[in-house]
Design a protein around this motif. Structure first.
Motif, short mmCIF file in Angstrom:
data_model
loop_
_atom_site.label_atom_id
_atom_site.label_comp_id
_atom_site.label_asym_id
_atom_site.label_seq_id
_atom_site.Cartn_x
_atom_site.Cartn_y
_atom_site.Cartn_z
N VAL A 1 0.27 -1.40 -0.66
CA VAL A 1 0.41 -0.02 -0.18
C VAL A 1 0.79 1.26 -0.28
CG1 VAL A 1 -1.89 1.22 1.28
CG2 VAL A 1 -2.05 -1.28 1.40
N SER A 2 0.40 1.92 -0.61
CA SER A 2 1.81 3.65 -0.80
C SER A 2 0.77 4.80 -0.72
CB SER A 2 1.67 3.33 -2.16
OG SER A 2 3.15 2.74 -1.99
N VAL A 3 0.85 5.42 -0.17
CA VAL A 3 0.06 6.56 0.00
C VAL A 3 0.56 7.58 0.06
CG1 VAL A 3 -2.26 7.87 1.79
CG2 VAL A 3 -1.21 5.19 2.20
N LEU A 4 0.08 8.83 -1.16
CA LEU A 4 1.32 9.63 -1.43
C LEU A 4 -0.08 11.43 -1.17
CD1 LEU A 4 2.92 11.72 -3.18
CD2 LEU A 4 1.09 10.94 -5.03
N TYR A 5 1.07 12.41 0.39
CA TYR A 5 -0.16 13.76 0.09
C TYR A 5 1.14 14.28 -0.24
CZ TYR A 5 -0.98 10.14 4.03
OH TYR A 5 -1.68 9.23 4.99
N LYS A 6 0.50 15.54 -0.45
CA LYS A 6 0.77 16.30 -0.63
C LYS A 6 1.14 17.97 0.18
CE LYS A 6 -0.43 20.54 -3.93
NZ LYS A 6 -1.52 20.79 -4.95
N VAL A 7 2.37 18.27 0.52
CA VAL A 7 2.55 19.20 1.61
C VAL A 7 2.72 21.11 1.30
CG1 VAL A 7 3.66 19.37 3.46
CG2 VAL A 7 3.19 17.48 2.57
N GLU A 8 2.25 21.25 1.93
CA GLU A 8 2.59 23.06 1.30
C GLU A 8 3.02 23.29 2.94
OE1 GLU A 8 0.28 25.07 -1.67
OE2 GLU A 8 -0.88 23.25 -0.78
N VAL A 9 4.35 24.16 3.33
CA VAL A 9 4.51 24.55 4.29
C VAL A 9 4.38 26.13 4.03
CG1 VAL A 9 6.08 22.77 5.48
CG2 VAL A 9 7.27 24.50 3.74
N SER A 10 4.85 27.02 5.19
CA SER A 10 4.72 28.61 5.04
C SER A 10 5.95 29.40 4.21
CB SER A 10 4.90 29.10 7.18
OG SER A 10 6.15 28.97 6.88
N THR A 11 6.93 28.17 4.13
CA THR A 11 8.20 28.83 3.44
C THR A 11 7.18 29.15 2.25
OG1 THR A 11 9.26 26.59 3.80
CG2 THR A 11 10.26 28.72 4.95
N GLN A 12 6.17 28.30 1.48
CA GLN A 12 6.58 27.69 -0.03
C GLN A 12 6.92 26.86 -0.52
OE1 GLN A 12 3.87 29.54 -1.19
NE2 GLN A 12 4.25 30.79 1.36
N THR A 13 7.79 25.59 -0.01
CA THR A 13 8.11 25.07 -0.44
C THR A 13 6.82 23.75 -0.26
OG1 THR A 13 9.63 25.11 0.99
CG2 THR A 13 9.36 22.53 0.35
N LEU A 14 7.13 23.41 -1.88
CA LEU A 14 5.64 22.17 -1.56
C LEU A 14 6.55 20.87 -2.53
CD1 LEU A 14 3.01 21.43 -2.98
CD2 LEU A 14 4.06 21.96 -5.05
N LEU A 15 5.83 19.57 -1.21
CA LEU A 15 7.14 18.32 -0.71
C LEU A 15 5.52 17.48 -1.34
CD1 LEU A 15 8.38 18.83 2.73
CD2 LEU A 15 9.29 19.31 -0.15
N PHE A 16 6.29 16.23 -2.53
CA PHE A 16 4.80 15.36 -2.13
C PHE A 16 6.37 14.34 -1.31
CE2 PHE A 16 3.73 17.69 -5.75
CZ PHE A 16 2.29 17.95 -5.68
N ILE A 17 4.96 13.54 -0.75
CA ILE A 17 5.12 12.94 0.18
C ILE A 17 4.60 11.35 0.10
CG2 ILE A 17 5.16 11.87 2.61
CD1 ILE A 17 5.81 14.61 3.74
N THR A 18 5.58 9.68 0.44
CA THR A 18 4.91 8.63 -0.45
C THR A 18 5.08 7.98 0.76
OG1 THR A 18 4.75 8.82 -2.65
CG2 THR A 18 4.77 7.06 -2.37
N LEU A 19 4.54 7.08 1.35
CA LEU A 19 4.25 6.72 2.88
C LEU A 19 4.07 5.04 2.26
CD1 LEU A 19 4.96 5.78 5.43
CD2 LEU A 19 2.54 6.42 5.80
N THR A 20 4.66 3.97 2.28
CA THR A 20 4.87 2.59 1.49
C THR A 20 4.50 1.80 2.94
OG1 THR A 20 5.42 3.32 -0.62
CG2 THR A 20 5.51 1.05 0.04
N TRP A 21 3.49 1.29 2.22
CA TRP A 21 4.25 -0.50 3.52
C TRP A 21 3.92 -1.56 2.90
CZ3 TRP A 21 3.62 1.43 8.58
CH2 TRP A 21 2.96 2.57 8.88
N SER A 22 4.85 -2.56 2.76
CA SER A 22 4.97 -3.59 2.28
C SER A 22 4.96 -4.57 2.89
CB SER A 22 5.54 -3.00 1.48
OG SER A 22 6.30 -4.62 0.45
N THR A 23 4.52 -5.98 2.84
CA THR A 23 5.26 -6.96 3.31
C THR A 23 6.06 -7.41 3.36
OG1 THR A 23 4.34 -8.70 1.39
CG2 THR A 23 2.91 -8.46 3.22
N HIS A 24 7.59 -7.18 2.20
CA HIS A 24 8.76 -6.76 1.68
C HIS A 24 9.48 -7.21 2.81
CE1 HIS A 24 7.54 -9.17 -1.91
NE2 HIS A 24 6.76 -7.93 -2.08
#
Length: 307
Positions: free
Chosen positions: A41-64
């Motif tokens: 399972v991979s979950v993708l988030y879009k993140v904006e911080v106050s410094t105008q930095t734009l990040l995409f964070i992916t959290l992956t859970w795997s049986t491996h």
């Protein structure tokens, strides 16, 4: 997910009768099938911080992963740089480098509760600190001893973009998803059954949402791609499927592991603004499409067992 869009154009897609998430007389009766196994399972988030930095964070859970640990990927949109980190410990904190800004990961899986897949359903905490702004991407724990470390940090703007789930097996995939922040949780069940008595080749497909039939495709071998519009929480969600590789991909590959993961049926649930909006925008308009996005997408990859 963008690759799936290239399989379709405005002339190739037929939008079937819509499904409304209200009362229905077409109640789904689950067959006695063997459920597929969810292994990633991979979950993708879009993140904006106050410094105008734009990040995409992916959290992956795997049986491996060992001990149900996880992998986190952080992509800096402005610098187009991306870094992945695998976390094997059950709890801890880690400074993530190199970035042009300070990044720290805090997690605690010591009381995590799992059901059938590699992703915990509750009792865990995962957070990222970017320049001392908090991004909570796994806040499913009530333990104040865990949360007090980050309670004083301001919250960054974070939104769920998509979920990507992979299943191994022949017959049945089930998922639970929330497409809209103000919407409800929905149970999704995808089943494939054989038309013949040998029960070897899945030729018919049924997609159910909240125990109600949404799609019932006969002769799946000849209807391996398609689209249907459904209504959930009063909003439009496009459901697209592509199971071409189940039937027509070459089996000459001698590596069974490669064959196992490449023969995948794709099921994409994607919210859009309304009936008058286009299903897919041109490549040059992708940034505009992102601005108009109204909910989170769900991509299910159903991989057949090696023959």
């Amino acid at each position: 997910m963008r690759n799936l869009a290239t399989c379709y154009n405005e002339h190739a897609i037929k939008v079937s009768d819509s499904y409304c998430s209200g009362n229905s007389n077409n109640i789904y009766v689950p067959p006695a099938l063997i459920p597929s196994i969810q292994d990633e399972v991979s979950v993708l988030y879009k993140v904006e911080v106050s410094t105008q930095t734009l990040l995409f964070i992916t959290l992956t859970w795997s049986t491996h992963n060992i001990d149900y640990a996880f992998t986190i990927n952080i992509n800096d949109h402005h610098s187009n740089s991306s870094k992945s980190f695998s976390l094997r410990k059950i709890k801890g904190s880690k400074r993530l480098e190199p970035f042009d800004f300070k990044v720290e990961l805090i997690w605690d899986l010591s009381k995590a509760i799992y059901e059938v897949g590699p992703e915990p359903v509750k009792g865990y905490f995962v957070a990222v600190l970017v320049n001392s702004e908090l991004i909570s991407i796994g806040d499913h724990v009530d333990d104040l001893e865990v949360k007090k470390r980050v309670l004083d940090y301001p919250l960054a703007k974070c939104s769920l973009v998509s979920r990507n789930e992979r299943f191994l097996g022949n017959f049945e995939c089930s998922s639970r998803v929330k497409f809209f922040d103000t919407g409800m949780w929905h149970d999704i069940l995808i089943t494939c059954v054989a038309d013949d008595k040998t029960n070897k080749t899945p030729l018919s497909m049924c997609v159910c949402i909240d125990k109600k039939n949404v799609i019932d495709v006969k002769r799946l071998r000849w209807n391996f791609r398609g689209n249907q519009t459904v209504f959930l929480d009063g909003m439009v969600v496009d459901l697209m499927w592509d199971v071409y590789d189940w039937f027509f991909q070459s089996n000459t590959d001698s590596d069974s592991n490669t064959k196992l993961r490449s023969r995948a049926g794709i099921f994409l649930f994607r919210p859009r603004n309304g009936l008058d909006s286009r299903l897919w925008l041109q490549e040059k308009n992708l940034d505009e499409k992102e601005e108009q996005k109204v909910g989170a997408s769900l991509l299910i990859r159903a991989c057949k067992n090696p023959s």
